[in-house]
Design a protein around this motif. Structure first.
Motif: not given
Length: 189
Positions: A25-38, A70-72, A102-109, A111-115
């Motif tokens: 399996a190939v899993i893609s990870l991404g983070s742009n909120l909080g402690e991104r590397e952690n 979203p912008e910003g 577990a890492y506080g991902r909020e769903r909604g909009e 492509n919104a920013p996400r932990t």
């Protein structure tokens, strides 16, 4: 609806009993909120701690500009994890969603920013197209932040039904995506 390429080959996700085939399996990870590397490291650790999942490799960390966000929205840190698993794809998806939660991902909009974002890109040759899951991931072939780290790990990899990762990456280029050699993830032992 699930697609089986050959009706004479059993769908391994519906097999009963104790033996299930091991699939890459190939899993893609991404983070742009909080402690991104952690957040990314936590996802790798959580995948490694999942029964019937064996993390075999993790890519370098890449930084990417947000796509259709979203912008910003801040830049993402991204990585790809390679693993072997005997889990059914929907069970693996449930685990991915639980890790995000577990890492506080909020769903909604969209492509919104996400932990944390944990996406199944490819699970063996498995194809799926239902309300919960599309495999291979429907936009992976358009995303350098998925293709570049994957290509570094598996230069001969291919997305089933789409094409070789290297050719796909060459076609879209690396605009907005940078390898971060000052960061790194550990697959542990």
């Amino acid at each position: 609806m699930t697609e089986t390429p050959n009706p004479n080959i059993p769908d391994t996700d519906t097999l009963t009993g104790e033996m299930h085939p091991i699939r890459r399996a190939v899993i893609s990870l991404g983070s742009n909120l909080g402690e991104r590397e952690n957040n990314l490291q936590g996802a790798v650790d959580s995948l490694r701690d999942t029964p019937e999942v064996w993390v075999t490799d993790v890519s370098a960390v890449f930084e990417s500009e947000p796509v259709d966000a979203p912008e910003g929205a801040g830049d993402y840190l991204n990585a790809v994890v390679l693993l072997d698993t005997t889990l059914a794809v929907h069970t693996l998806l449930e685990r991915a969603l639980a890790i995000e939660d577990a890492y506080g991902r909020e769903r909604g909009e969209r492509n919104a920013p996400r932990t944390l974002d944990v996406d199944l890109v490819v699970v063996g040759e498995r194809r799926a197209d239902d309300d919960q899951l599309v495999l291979p991931h429907p936009r992976a072939h358009q995303r350098a932040f998925v293709l570049a780290p994957w290509y570094e790990l598996e230069p001969d990899a291919s997305i089933p039904g789409v094409g070789p990762v290297g050719e796909l990456l060459e076609g879209i280029g690396m605009a907005g995506v940078t390898r971060r050699d000052d960061l790194g993830l550990d697959i542990g032992s």
